[in-house]
Design a protein around this motif. Structure first.
Motif, PDB file in Angstrom:
ATOM      1  N   LYS A 155      -9.602 -94.610 -27.293  1.00 16.69           N
ATOM      2  CA  LYS A 155      -8.489 -95.315 -26.647  1.00 16.69           C
ATOM      3  C   LYS A 155      -8.645 -95.188 -25.148  1.00 16.69           C
ATOM      4  O   LYS A 155      -8.955 -94.105 -24.661  1.00 16.69           O
ATOM      5  N   PRO A 156      -8.352 -96.196 -24.388  1.00 11.76           N
ATOM      6  CA  PRO A 156      -7.973 -97.543 -24.809  1.00 11.76           C
ATOM      7  C   PRO A 156      -9.201 -98.357 -25.184  1.00 11.76           C
ATOM      8  O   PRO A 156     -10.266 -98.215 -24.607  1.00 11.76           O
ATOM      9  N   PHE A 157      -9.080 -99.136 -26.185  1.00  9.02           N
ATOM     10  CA  PHE A 157     -10.225 -99.903 -26.654  1.00  9.02           C
ATOM     11  C   PHE A 157      -9.930-101.386 -26.525  1.00  9.02           C
ATOM     12  O   PHE A 157      -8.784-101.816 -26.520  1.00  9.02           O
ATOM     13  N   GLU A 200     -13.364 -85.003 -26.504  1.00 14.57           N
ATOM     14  CA  GLU A 200     -14.678 -85.257 -27.068  1.00 14.57           C
ATOM     15  C   GLU A 200     -14.890 -84.467 -28.347  1.00 14.57           C
ATOM     16  O   GLU A 200     -15.422 -84.960 -29.318  1.00 14.57           O
ATOM     17  N   SER A 254      -8.498 -90.152 -27.921  1.00 13.96           N
ATOM     18  CA  SER A 254      -8.334 -90.405 -26.489  1.00 13.96           C
ATOM     19  C   SER A 254      -9.520 -89.793 -25.767  1.00 13.96           C
ATOM     20  O   SER A 254     -10.173 -88.899 -26.254  1.00 13.96           O
ATOM     21  N   ARG A 255      -9.783 -90.259 -24.554  1.00  9.59           N
ATOM     22  CA  ARG A 255     -11.067 -89.937 -23.928  1.00  9.59           C
ATOM     23  C   ARG A 255     -11.203 -88.472 -23.577  1.00  9.59           C
ATOM     24  O   ARG A 255     -12.284 -87.972 -23.391  1.00  9.59           O
ATOM     25  N   GLN A 256     -10.088 -87.782 -23.467  1.00  9.65           N
ATOM     26  CA  GLN A 256     -10.202 -86.395 -23.057  1.00  9.65           C
ATOM     27  C   GLN A 256     -10.709 -85.513 -24.180  1.00  9.65           C
ATOM     28  O   GLN A 256     -11.114 -84.396 -23.944  1.00  9.65           O
TER      29      GLN A 256
END
Lengths: 370, 227
Positions: free
Chosen positions: B102-104, B85, B81-83
């Protein structure tokens, strides 16, 4: 009085200040003498007067920590007693009485002094310990609050993102299978929503932690390239021209956040420029500032947009959702992020037509710019 | 040759969406909802590729990855998920082949899957040829030459090593740490040297260094050379 107050009170008595401490001894002795003469007039006999001098020694030892002062006071008191009180009056009697008096005074003085010192030490230690404990509790509470907040944010983000991802996946499959324009619309809106949720969460994190972002030295051209590539993926028909100086420019920034800003600006340009002329995304240096500009050749910014470009736009003012609030919300997020970098962001219309957004970030202070 | 892709994802809805997308595109799918289930399916079914969600509840996604890597080289693509890294980089350094955030989009997921399988085949079968070609870029490993548009370009030794490393892993993202470890050993921390070197390489081979065609930067993660 609470316990804390009484502790402070006792501490105050025992800490009257250096000057006062040393002045206390002669004052007390003086008062004792005056009291002694007075009581003699009333016929108080030797024994009680003796107690008076013992009391004097005790009080001095209470007020002063210096052993020298205390012992001197004890000796002085003993001699004063012998001189003024015992026979012969106004004369020393070098009988057994004087050494005994002296001895008792000294013992009283030393023990009291030692005890008093001990008490004072322990009290200041207790006060210190309480302060340290309080500080530690504060820090722990703050850390816990931070944890609760970030857990909450994570939970919200998960709860929002999961159904959104589901909507996105389902609509993507439907769009692929059936090519139904409704499905395509749902997918587009879902993508936009997800983007907004991510941006909002990012911004909440920044404003909560009082603009604390971690800057790292990043090659500016890499962040620009990534932003352009991301926008091109979403809008395959757009044309963006990226220009950076020949020299490698390193700018301290949070790459994820700043690329969000650039993506926002580029997408706005793509969505609202409505011409085929390429959008120019350029970086140039001036002094200690890196200027990132996004300029398009579209319709430019309307008057009312210019008035409150980076503020929040009121919803429900009759404008179609897509045109105004899409731009507005994104721009206020951009401003928050840029401010957190101690940079500036500006939007204006160009004379030739079209909009121009400028983001300025400062380079490293005191580093050699090659 | 097996056509099965193993999906290790605890969210059943997302798992079934991914499964649907893959089935449409000709893959068979296996679904595991926990790390343990994933590990045992990986061992018993020997899938073609594994999609691994990093946010698993009971067992840490990275743990599952390390476990599988102990006995298998199967291509693994992690879903993050983007949070998170740092999780992505950790996963790549622990043996994941690629990552998808995600989301992709479906297209992106499928492209990464195809890419990972292709690279895996390339490494297994040929081990890389004597020459690497991509568009106008040509690297001749034997002669130690790099050509753009048939014009020879001069590279410093370090620059050459970097571009060779990236080209041998073309299509796959290499983390800063992985590149630094290979070139400068495990004890250097400074990624600045790497960034500057790659920037110089870009100026030599890219038409527009700010708009690269050959070496793509994955922000916060590393570099990827296009195939």
């Amino acid at each position: 009085m609470s316990k804390k107050d009484s502790v402070n009170f006792i501490a105050a008595i025992h800490e009257p200040g250096i000057m006062m401490k040393h002045a206390a001894a002669p004052i007390i002795i003086g008062m004792t003498m005056a009291l002694e003469e007075l009581l003699r007039l009333f016929g108080i006999n030797q024994v009680q007067l003796a107690l008076l001098f013992v009391l004097s020694t005790f009080l001095i030892a209470c007020c002063t920590t210096s052993y020298i002062v205390n012992l001197s006071a004890a000796i002085i008191n003993a001699f004063l007693y012998d001189f003024f009180v015992t026979a012969p009056r106004m004369g020393f009697s070098f009988t057994l009485g004087l050494p005994i008096t002296l001895f008792i005074m000294l013992i009283v003085s030393v023990i009291t002094s030692a005890t008093t010192t001990k008490i004072k030490e322990q009290m200041s230690l207790a006060i210190e310990l309480r302060q340290v404990a309080e500080e530690r509790t504060q820090t722990r509470m703050m850390a816990e609050r931070e944890k609760t907040r970030s857990n909450l944010l994570r939970a919200i983000s998960h709860d929002l993102r999961t159904p959104l991802t589901g909507i996105l996946s389902a609509s993507s499959i439907m769009a692929e299978r059936t090519k139904d324009p409704l499905a395509v619309d749902i997918r587009t809106d879902a993508e936009w929503l997800i983007q907004m949720v991510e941006n909002l969460l990012m911004v909440t994190r920044i404003s909560d932690e009082k603009s604390r972002i971690t800057k790292k030295d990043e090659p500016a051209e890499e962040v620009m390239a990534k932003a352009a590539a991301t926008v091109r993926k979403r809008f395959p028909n757009c044309s963006i021209r990226v220009k950076a100086p020949d020299d490698l420019i390193i700018v301290p920034m949070d790459a994820m956040l700043m690329s969000q800003v650039f993506i926002n600006l580029l997408e706005n340009a793509v969505k609202h420029s409505s011409t085929d002329k390429a959008i120019l995304f350029e970086l140039h240096l001036e002094g200690r500032c890196a200027y990132f500009t996004v300029s398009d050749y579209g319709n430019g910014l309307s008057e009312e947009l210019l008035d409150n470009l980076f503020g929040q736009h009121p919803i429900g003012n009759g404008k179609p959702v897509d045109s105004v609030s899409g731009m507005g919300l994104g721009l206020s997020i951009c401003k928050t992020i840029v401010n957190a970098h101690n940079g500036t962001i500006r939007g204006e219309n160009k004379k030739e037509g079209g909009a121009l957004f400028t983001v300025c970030l400062t380079l490293n202070i005191g580093m050699d710019d090659k | 040759m097996t056509n099965k892709i193993l999906i290790i994802e605890d969210d059943k809805k997302i798992s079934s969406y991914i499964s649907t997308i893959l089935s449409i595109n000709g893959y068979e799918t296996l679904q595991a909802y926990t790390g343990e289930m994933g590990i045992s399916l990986a061992a018993s079914q020997v899938p073609l590729l594994i999609l691994l969600d990093l946010g698993l509840p009971n067992m840490d996604g990275i743990e599952v990855l390390k476990h599988i890597r102990e006995w298998s080289d199967v291509p693994v693509i992690v879903l993050s998920s983007r949070q998170n890294e740092k999780d992505k980089v950790e996963a790549l350094d622990s043996g994941a082949n690629d990552y998808v955030t995600k989301p992709f989009g479906n297209g992106e997921l499928l492209a990464r899957i195809r890419s990972a399988i292709r690279i895996d085949n390339r490494i297994k079968n040929s081990g890389g040829g004597a020459v690497f070609e991509n568009g106008n870029l040509q690297i001749d490993y034997e002669k130690r030459l790099v050509r753009i548009n048939d014009k020879q370009i001069h590279f410093t030794p370090i620059e050459y090593k970097i571009i060779v490393l990236l080209s041998q892993n073309a299509g796959k993202v290499m983390t800063y740490d992985q590149i630094i470890n290979q070139l400068w050993g495990p004890y250097s921390y400074d990624s600045q040297i790497l960034r500057v070197n790659v920037a110089n390489i870009r100026r030599k081979i890219e038409e527009n260094p700010a708009d690269p065609q050959y070496i793509i930067t994955e922000i916060g993660v590393g570099y990827r050379m296009t195939e």
